[in-house]
Enzyme design. Sequence first.
Site, short mmCIF file in Angstrom:
data_model
loop_
_atom_site.label_atom_id
_atom_site.label_comp_id
_atom_site.label_asym_id
_atom_site.label_seq_id
_atom_site.Cartn_x
_atom_site.Cartn_y
_atom_site.Cartn_z
N LYS A 184 29.37 38.95 48.01
CA LYS A 184 30.06 37.71 48.40
C LYS A 184 31.56 37.91 48.30
CE LYS A 184 31.51 34.07 46.22
NZ LYS A 184 32.76 33.71 46.92
N GLY A 236 37.01 39.11 38.78
CA GLY A 236 37.62 37.79 38.94
C GLY A 236 38.14 37.28 37.61
N SER A 237 38.16 35.97 37.47
CA SER A 237 38.79 35.39 36.28
C SER A 237 37.89 35.53 35.05
CB SER A 237 39.08 33.91 36.52
OG SER A 237 37.87 33.18 36.49
N THR A 238 38.52 35.51 33.89
CA THR A 238 37.78 35.58 32.63
C THR A 238 36.87 34.36 32.48
OG1 THR A 238 39.39 37.00 31.54
CG2 THR A 238 38.04 35.62 30.12
N ALA A 239 37.33 33.19 32.94
CA ALA A 239 36.51 31.98 32.80
C ALA A 239 35.20 32.13 33.58
CB ALA A 239 37.28 30.76 33.31
N GLY A 241 33.84 34.97 34.52
CA GLY A 241 33.11 36.07 33.88
C GLY A 241 32.29 35.58 32.70
N GLU A 258 34.82 42.68 35.54
CA GLU A 258 36.20 43.16 35.54
C GLU A 258 37.07 41.92 35.65
OE1 GLU A 258 39.50 43.98 36.10
OE2 GLU A 258 39.14 44.76 38.12
N CYS A 292 45.14 41.84 38.62
CA CYS A 292 44.67 41.56 37.26
C CYS A 292 45.35 42.46 36.24
CB CYS A 292 43.16 41.70 37.18
SG CYS A 292 42.55 43.19 37.96
N GLU A 389 47.20 34.30 32.06
CA GLU A 389 47.38 35.05 33.29
C GLU A 389 47.89 34.11 34.36
OE1 GLU A 389 43.78 36.68 35.01
OE2 GLU A 389 44.88 38.50 35.54
#
Lengths: 478, 281
Positions: A184, A236-239, A241, A258, A292, A389
Amino acid sequence: MSRFEYAPAPESRAIVDIKSSYGLFVNGQFTDATDGKPFKTVSPSSEEVLAEVSEAGPADVDRAVRAARKAYEKVWGPMSGKDRAKYLFRIARLIQERSRELAVLESLDNGKPIRESRDVDIPLVAAHFFYYAGWADKLEYAGAGDDPRPWGVAGQVIPWNFPMLMLAWKIAPALAAGNTVVLKPAETTPLTALAFAEICQQADLPPGVVNIVTGAGRTGQALVEHPDVDKIAFTGSTAVGRAIAKAIAGTEKAVTLELGGKAANIVFEDAPIDQTIEGIVNGIFFNQGHVCCAGSRLLVQESVYDEVLGRLKRRMETLRVGDPLDKNTDIGAINSPAQLAKIRELSQIGEDEGAERWSPECELPSQGYWFPPTVFTGVSQAHRIAREEIFGPVLSVLTFRTPAEAVEKANNTPFGLSAGIWTEKGSRILWMANQLRAGVVWANTFNRFDPTSPFGGYKESGYGREGGRHGLEAYLAH
Amino acid sequence: MRKTYKLYIGGAFPRSESGRSYIVNNAKGKFLANASQASRKDARDAVVAARKAFSGWHGRTAYNRGQVLYRIAEVMEGRHQQFSAEVAAGEGLSISKARAVVDEAIDRWVWYAGWADKLAQVVGSSNPVAGPYFDFSLPEATGVVAVLAPQDSSLLGLTSVIAPAIVSGNTVVAVSSYERPLPAVTLGEVMATSDVPGGVVNILTGSASEIGPWLASHQDVNAIDLCGIESSDEARDLEIAAAGNLKRVRRPGPEDWSADQGLSRLTQYLELKTVWHPIGV
């Protein structure tokens, strides 16, 4: 000093043929989505609608996963590594043949300067397929035991900052290892992934080996939570993830994440100053700071603070912000209104918390989404702009006195993706590299990538590596 | 003489701060000892001790860590009889079978000791990038590893989950088998006399179900091994809690502690660091 006026040098977009609408790419065919609303993808530099794209709903995702499963069981899994390699080599060649078209398309859809998509993104995309093509028939040497096996169907979700490069990072090792994929792309940058679908057709890749489902968070969630997906790879973002790690808890799914970063770029007083200034600029303004591993926290030794800041500001005054398709452009458009709002909000918070904001005088185009290169001084470690970030062209500057203090400050973050060190002293580089809790450490350089080189983070920057032998291991069960 | 079994935290042997203890019976249900029942505060203290010990242990040379692990095996050998008796009583084995298990546990420490200075060569790499850069990747410890130790294999299983974590420089907080905690306490005593710096290995006796959630959600724990959790619902909840700070999670699964352990547990607690430097004159 008066500024040189540059004549525009636009790359022609005639080479790209964008269709007015696109379906999903499932089982080797472009097909209509059955349970999602179409959405538009726009050029962030002009707000021009480029194409209409399908949103894949859960039923479409299911169709793609079933196609991938069938291809895995009937064709791709049983195929010899030698034959899989040939497909990957052929894909790499097709990417080289169409590199100019892909670069223009990437810059149109993403907003990044053509200088970067042409000279960095697309060449690296081809290089990744070449590198992993060669692994396909050598898996038993990859360090994953004598009998390495693919996981099966890989569900991959990638971000909008390097749309085609992230696709290559994900698809090339997955296919080399014998997995089939459902990928995606990000909702704001789907076009190069759809062009890649065409490349798969041109390469005669068996149907179902690569499936592309466009859409936003809902589509990604359906893919991650699909019970017949064996391996998840997310950038993508830590949130998000964190949400993925929760969603797949208690399942058998393998996962690599990542995620975000807040890299320290550390400048010592003996650093080679000209290269360092270029490195700082490259570290934070490359790809509008939508990176990132961007060097978003500049740590400067106090004794050279004035000189570094003076030179940095002078260099920033020469950066050209504008049309991504102009070959002179250094900084392109911010990818989306949402991202622009986030950068503005965090920058405002930086000012509100007492940091001093500076940008060179520059005229921003009236259409599109733009943010000038920005530097904050007087930043303390507690400031949100030093902790969160921003994912934009915004640099926070802090100072230090001793190497130990630099390490302490650099490591004072929940992230651990990357770091930079600038000094002429070799033993200090190696000492610093040992001390820094980060997955990639660039010494006297920054933002270098290569398919042979593992990339990934410590701590909340996620787990697993991409690139190199280690990136291949992530797609092998052992 | 009856022995007092206590926790092992930061190189010392405290009772639980909660003042609790629980009865440990042998496999036939006969009283063996009162073991300390660790609380969540004990777990937090252990994490603090493990974090404090991390930089020193991680900073040692691989050669030195290998020496220390081998020393653990040597000191265990000296307590062979005590371990055998505790394993036999707890696991219901004959004394000769228990001796064989202790031998295997000692051998396992020796096997892992040898990995200390080979990991970087086997797991690391030098990367031939397409540009004038010297670029290499090295494995490094991930930090503080929480271990919910196997419930059945009280010594060999415990050894098999602690050794691969500490050999690379991680520090450990382990919750022992609830029913069979005595070999774990004795292993703590071995650690204390084997040149293992205080805090590198911390051993809590008590309930993994009670303490596990606090370790899984602890923001200063970097990885967790769930092998001692037998309920899949509980394991899922712990995995969800561990996602809070993106801990590296080792899910529970079928294990054969007497088999060759392979590298997967060892590499589970490693990070890979890639360093780039330009090449030029």
